[in-house]
Design a protein around this motif. Structure first.
Motif, PDB file in Angstrom:
ATOM      1  N   LEU A   1       0.826  -1.211   0.000  1.00 29.19           N
ATOM      2  CA  LEU A   1       0.000   0.000   0.000  1.00 29.19           C
ATOM      3  C   LEU A   1       0.862   1.264   0.000  1.00 29.19           C
ATOM      4  CD1 LEU A   1      -2.978  -0.624   2.472  1.00 29.19           C
ATOM      5  CD2 LEU A   1      -3.110  -0.274   0.018  1.00 29.19           C
ATOM      6  N   ARG A   2       1.868   1.284   0.869  1.00 22.95           N
ATOM      7  CA  ARG A   2       2.728   2.462   0.973  1.00 22.95           C
ATOM      8  C   ARG A   2       3.487   2.725  -0.332  1.00 22.95           C
ATOM      9  NH1 ARG A   2      -0.101   2.907   4.612  1.00 22.95           N
ATOM     10  NH2 ARG A   2       0.348   3.027   6.846  1.00 22.95           N
ATOM     11  N   ASN A   3       3.992   1.680  -0.931  1.00 23.80           N
ATOM     12  CA  ASN A   3       4.790   1.837  -2.147  1.00 23.80           C
ATOM     13  C   ASN A   3       3.980   2.398  -3.308  1.00 23.80           C
ATOM     14  OD1 ASN A   3       7.076   0.869  -0.888  1.00 23.80           O
ATOM     15  ND2 ASN A   3       6.795  -1.232  -1.591  1.00 23.80           N
ATOM     16  N   ASP A   4       2.666   2.179  -3.286  1.00 24.04           N
ATOM     17  CA  ASP A   4       1.818   2.729  -4.353  1.00 24.04           C
ATOM     18  C   ASP A   4       1.152   4.035  -3.923  1.00 24.04           C
ATOM     19  OD1 ASP A   4       2.097   1.031  -6.630  1.00 24.04           O
ATOM     20  OD2 ASP A   4       1.099  -0.555  -5.492  1.00 24.04           O
TER      21      ASP A   4
ATOM     22  N   ALA B   1      -7.499 -17.387   9.923  1.00 25.55           N
ATOM     23  CA  ALA B   1      -6.983 -16.022  10.056  1.00 25.55           C
ATOM     24  C   ALA B   1      -7.063 -15.343   8.705  1.00 25.55           C
ATOM     25  CB  ALA B   1      -5.529 -16.018  10.546  1.00 25.55           C
ATOM     26  N   PHE B   2      -7.454 -14.083   8.703  1.00 28.50           N
ATOM     27  CA  PHE B   2      -7.282 -13.290   7.488  1.00 28.50           C
ATOM     28  C   PHE B   2      -6.723 -11.930   7.818  1.00 28.50           C
ATOM     29  CE2 PHE B   2     -11.434 -11.449   8.373  1.00 28.50           C
ATOM     30  CZ  PHE B   2     -12.234 -12.523   8.732  1.00 28.50           C
ATOM     31  N   ASN B   3      -6.205 -11.267   6.804  1.00 35.10           N
ATOM     32  CA  ASN B   3      -5.321 -10.122   6.992  1.00 35.10           C
ATOM     33  C   ASN B   3      -5.251  -9.331   5.690  1.00 35.10           C
ATOM     34  OD1 ASN B   3      -3.513 -12.968   7.071  1.00 35.10           O
ATOM     35  ND2 ASN B   3      -3.209 -11.673   5.269  1.00 35.10           N
ATOM     36  N   ILE B   4      -4.461  -8.282   5.671  1.00 40.61           N
ATOM     37  CA  ILE B   4      -4.254  -7.552   4.430  1.00 40.61           C
ATOM     38  C   ILE B   4      -3.393  -8.402   3.493  1.00 40.61           C
ATOM     39  CG2 ILE B   4      -2.212  -6.346   5.311  1.00 40.61           C
ATOM     40  CD1 ILE B   4      -3.143  -3.914   3.631  1.00 40.61           C
ATOM     41  N   ALA B   5      -3.733  -8.386   2.213  1.00 38.55           N
ATOM     42  CA  ALA B   5      -2.966  -9.141   1.217  1.00 38.55           C
ATOM     43  C   ALA B   5      -1.716  -8.361   0.840  1.00 38.55           C
ATOM     44  CB  ALA B   5      -3.824  -9.413  -0.018  1.00 38.55           C
ATOM     45  N   ALA B   6      -0.781  -9.039   0.195  1.00 36.30           N
ATOM     46  CA  ALA B   6       0.473  -8.388  -0.181  1.00 36.30           C
ATOM     47  C   ALA B   6       0.668  -8.421  -1.697  1.00 36.30           C
ATOM     48  CB  ALA B   6       1.645  -9.052   0.545  1.00 36.30           C
ATOM     49  N   ILE B   7       1.330  -9.444  -2.211  1.00 32.07           N
ATOM     50  CA  ILE B   7       1.694  -9.452  -3.630  1.00 32.07           C
ATOM     51  C   ILE B   7       0.466  -9.434  -4.535  1.00 32.07           C
ATOM     52  CG2 ILE B   7       2.952 -10.684  -5.426  1.00 32.07           C
ATOM     53  CD1 ILE B   7       4.658  -9.355  -3.229  1.00 32.07           C
ATOM     54  N   THR B   8      -0.541 -10.248  -4.251  1.00 33.21           N
ATOM     55  CA  THR B   8      -1.733 -10.232  -5.096  1.00 33.21           C
ATOM     56  C   THR B   8      -2.489  -8.918  -4.963  1.00 33.21           C
ATOM     57  OG1 THR B   8      -2.898 -11.425  -3.337  1.00 33.21           O
ATOM     58  CG2 THR B   8      -2.065 -12.720  -5.167  1.00 33.21           C
ATOM     59  N   ALA B   9      -2.334  -8.245  -3.827  1.00 35.19           N
ATOM     60  CA  ALA B   9      -2.967  -6.932  -3.667  1.00 35.19           C
ATOM     61  C   ALA B   9      -2.359  -5.915  -4.618  1.00 35.19           C
ATOM     62  CB  ALA B   9      -2.829  -6.449  -2.232  1.00 35.19           C
ATOM     63  N   ALA B  10      -1.094  -6.123  -4.996  1.00 31.13           N
ATOM     64  CA  ALA B  10      -0.429  -5.184  -5.900  1.00 31.13           C
ATOM     65  C   ALA B  10      -1.127  -5.101  -7.255  1.00 31.13           C
ATOM     66  CB  ALA B  10       1.030  -5.590  -6.089  1.00 31.13           C
ATOM     67  N   ILE B  11      -1.875  -6.131  -7.613  1.00 27.24           N
ATOM     68  CA  ILE B  11      -2.656  -6.087  -8.855  1.00 27.24           C
ATOM     69  C   ILE B  11      -3.703  -4.985  -8.772  1.00 27.24           C
ATOM     70  CG2 ILE B  11      -4.210  -7.403 -10.376  1.00 27.24           C
ATOM     71  CD1 ILE B  11      -2.879  -9.945  -9.288  1.00 27.24           C
ATOM     72  N   ALA B  12      -4.237  -4.767  -7.578  1.00 25.46           N
ATOM     73  CA  ALA B  12      -5.288  -3.767  -7.394  1.00 25.46           C
ATOM     74  C   ALA B  12      -4.743  -2.401  -7.007  1.00 25.46           C
ATOM     75  CB  ALA B  12      -6.282  -4.243  -6.333  1.00 25.46           C
ATOM     76  N   THR B  13      -3.526  -2.339  -6.467  1.00 28.95           N
ATOM     77  CA  THR B  13      -2.988  -1.047  -6.037  1.00 28.95           C
ATOM     78  C   THR B  13      -2.137  -0.373  -7.099  1.00 28.95           C
ATOM     79  OG1 THR B  13      -1.024  -2.085  -5.050  1.00 28.95           O
ATOM     80  CG2 THR B  13      -2.953  -1.795  -3.627  1.00 28.95           C
ATOM     81  N   GLY B  14      -1.754  -1.122  -8.133  1.00 29.95           N
ATOM     82  CA  GLY B  14      -0.867  -0.585  -9.155  1.00 29.95           C
ATOM     83  C   GLY B  14      -1.593  -0.094 -10.396  1.00 29.95           C
ATOM     84  N   ARG B  15      -0.820   0.200 -11.434  1.00 28.47           N
ATOM     85  CA  ARG B  15      -1.353   0.783 -12.657  1.00 28.47           C
ATOM     86  C   ARG B  15      -2.296  -0.154 -13.408  1.00 28.47           C
ATOM     87  NH1 ARG B  15       1.599   5.242 -14.557  1.00 28.47           N
ATOM     88  NH2 ARG B  15       1.025   4.702 -16.700  1.00 28.47           N
ATOM     89  N   GLU B  16      -2.169  -1.482 -13.149  1.00 25.01           N
ATOM     90  CA  GLU B  16      -3.073  -2.417 -13.827  1.00 25.01           C
ATOM     91  C   GLU B  16      -4.535  -2.133 -13.490  1.00 25.01           C
ATOM     92  OE1 GLU B  16      -0.628  -3.287 -11.823  1.00 25.01           O
ATOM     93  OE2 GLU B  16       0.683  -4.810 -12.726  1.00 25.01           O
ATOM     94  N   ALA B  17      -4.765  -1.637 -12.281  1.00 24.62           N
ATOM     95  CA  ALA B  17      -6.134  -1.396 -11.837  1.00 24.62           C
ATOM     96  C   ALA B  17      -6.727  -0.139 -12.463  1.00 24.62           C
ATOM     97  CB  ALA B  17      -6.183  -1.287 -10.317  1.00 24.62           C
ATOM     98  N   HIS B  18      -5.930   0.919 -12.542  1.00 27.96           N
ATOM     99  CA  HIS B  18      -6.384   2.168 -13.157  1.00 27.96           C
ATOM    100  C   HIS B  18      -5.204   3.123 -13.239  1.00 27.96           C
ATOM    101  CE1 HIS B  18      -8.924   5.575 -14.208  1.00 27.96           C
ATOM    102  NE2 HIS B  18      -9.976   4.763 -14.251  1.00 27.96           N
ATOM    103  N   GLU B  19      -5.151   3.879 -14.312  1.00 31.87           N
ATOM    104  CA  GLU B  19      -4.080   4.862 -14.447  1.00 31.87           C
ATOM    105  C   GLU B  19      -4.165   5.914 -13.336  1.00 31.87           C
ATOM    106  OE1 GLU B  19      -1.469   5.194 -16.485  1.00 31.87           O
ATOM    107  OE2 GLU B  19      -1.881   3.219 -17.344  1.00 31.87           O
ATOM    108  N   ASP B  20      -5.375   6.239 -12.937  1.00 33.30           N
ATOM    109  CA  ASP B  20      -5.601   7.222 -11.884  1.00 33.30           C
ATOM    110  C   ASP B  20      -5.690   6.495 -10.541  1.00 33.30           C
ATOM    111  OD1 ASP B  20      -6.394   9.190 -10.143  1.00 33.30           O
ATOM    112  OD2 ASP B  20      -8.099   9.880 -11.343  1.00 33.30           O
ATOM    113  N   PRO B  21      -4.731   6.692  -9.637  1.00 30.71           N
ATOM    114  CA  PRO B  21      -4.768   5.977  -8.358  1.00 30.71           C
ATOM    115  C   PRO B  21      -6.004   6.280  -7.520  1.00 30.71           C
ATOM    116  CG  PRO B  21      -3.081   7.708  -8.351  1.00 30.71           C
ATOM    117  CD  PRO B  21      -3.554   7.571  -9.759  1.00 30.71           C
ATOM    118  N   ARG B  22      -6.663   7.414  -7.785  1.00 30.39           N
ATOM    119  CA  ARG B  22      -7.863   7.768  -7.027  1.00 30.39           C
ATOM    120  C   ARG B  22      -9.050   6.875  -7.375  1.00 30.39           C
ATOM    121  NH1 ARG B  22      -8.132  13.921  -8.793  1.00 30.39           N
ATOM    122  NH2 ARG B  22      -7.727  12.831 -10.770  1.00 30.39           N
TER     123      ARG B  22
END
Length: 411
Positions: A243-246, A273-294
């Motif tokens: 999250l921080r890196n994006d 147990a469940f928690n925040i995801a890491a590597i697979t979450a990067a698919i949604a936090t990075g440019r693949e999800a949308h050019e506009d981070p908002r």
């Protein structure tokens, strides 16, 4: 250098496609990757199809609802997931721990996360355990699964050999989807050979099954404590770094609190147990999800909805996975964990000053020592920490860069 996300802007219909697809891909990669460990652990524990389906239901619904709530409230793509290293650990732990005691351990671990989030001491707790020791512990626990990826070649050389070759080729050309690829290819191979039959499957709604928890000292030390530490060091910290890196700045404390509460509520129904995801979450936090981070928070909403849908039909999903041959499950699980094992070993052995203590932790954890009725993960951690203190004189503050290296490859 991470970017700063500007305030959200109005959504248009054209803004929905990419984040929804990103959320779907994130869910597919998670289920097609290491979720097989849940079914492997259920088989080891001797759980009935109903209890297995309840496990699937509880973890899927819990992950979906918490991720959806967090993404909506903070307007950030906060993808939650089940704890993969914890599921791998349970494959060993549930072999010797009664299921009701394991549920009690899930509750204690979840309570610890709630208290951790409410207290705001997340970073302080992380720093108590050296990165190299945490990495060695995780690598030792997962070692048997990596070996298992190749051990089945003696029994089923065509299937195992084909999966290994396919995995290597897919990693070469499309690394992100390598695990999903071998899942699809493996199922296709089994269907052609007539070794699985899906013709009698029907779309069945999952029904949660309540298990009355039993609390014991053995389960506290051999299940709850390792479950808490493995999830804390192996999932929460790398997930927050993604999250921080994006450029997303939400505090870790409400995320830990909400996922901890979710785990607490769902524990009696089987959720470990469940928690925040890491590597697979990067698919949604990075440019693949949308050019506009908002606009990327929509991916978190989409992923949450897809998780809930899978959870509702958990009985069908459980029946599908439990129909697979044991060799296929073992090989798939081992290959899916190769990145985690490699990243953990690299982090454990990266610093020459701490290498020997980390190696001791790794070997002690892999040996799966069982003393006084307490499982191997606990003794591996104790032995590793004692070795670290004797060799270095004290426990240092956690180094963030070392942690990133240690968790490379984690889900």
């Amino acid at each position: 250098m991470s970017q700063t996300i500007p305030p959200p802007s109005p959504l248009r219909f054209s803004d929905l496609t990419h984040p929804i697809v990103a959320g779907l891909i994130s869910v597919i990669v998670n289920y097609g990757g290491t979720f097989i460990l849940v079914f492997q652990a259920a088989k080891i524990a001797g759980l009935s199809p109903e209890l297995t389906a309840s496990w699937v239901w509880s973890v899927s619904i819990g992950v979906g609802v918490t991720g959806l709530m967090l993404s909506w409230y903070f307007r950030e793509p906060i993808i939650t997931a089940w704890s993969t290293p914890a599921a791998a650990f349970l494959v060993t732990a549930l072999a010797t721990t009664p299921y009701a005691e394991a549920v009690g351990a899930y509750i204690i671990s979840a309570l610890a996360f709630v208290l951790l989030g409410l207290s705001g001491t997340f970073e302080k707790v992380i720093r108590l355990i050296p990165a190299s020791i945490a990495s060695g512990l995780l690598a030792g626990i997962l070692l048997q699964f990596g070996i298992g990826a190749f051990g089945g070649a003696t029994v089923d050389p065509l299937l195992v050999g084909g999966l290994i070759v396919a995995y290597v080729l897919l990693k070469r050309f499309t690394a992100r989807y390598a695990v999903v690829g071998i899942l699809v290819l493996g199922i296709g191979f089994l269907l052609v050979q007539g070794r699985v039959d899906f013709s009698n499957l029907s779309l069945t709604l999952a029904a949660p099954v309540f298990t009355m928890p039993v609390f014991s000292l053995n389960a506290l030390l051999s299940v709850a404590l390792p479950l808490f530490l493995i999830t804390l060091t192996g999932q929460y910290m790398p997930g927050m770094l993604v999250l921080r890196n994006d450029g997303f700045k939400t505090s870790a404390n409400p995320i830990v609190t909400v996922t901890g509460l979710g785990s607490l509520i769902m524990a009696p129904f089987g959720s470990h147990a469940f928690n925040i995801a890491a590597i697979t979450a990067a698919i949604a936090t990075g440019r693949e999800a949308h050019e506009d981070p908002r606009k990327r928070w929509i991916a978190g909403i989409a992923a949450g909805v897809f998780y809930v849908l899978v959870g509702v039909f958990g009985v069908t999903l459980a029946a599908v996975f439990m129909a697979f041959p044991a060799t296929f499950i073992t090989t798939l699980a081992g290959l899916a964990l190769l990145g985690t094992i490699g990243g953990s070993l690299a982090g454990a052995l990266a610093d020459p000053k701490t290498r020997e203590a980390a190696l001791i932790t790794f070997l002690a954890s892999a040996a799966n020592i069982n003393l006084l009725g307490i499982g191997g993960a606990f003794w591996g951690l104790v032995i590793g920490l004692v070795a670290y203190i004797l060799l270095n004189g004290q426990l240092p503050k956690r180094d963030r860069e070392a942690l990133v290296a240690a968790k490379e490859g984690v889900k």
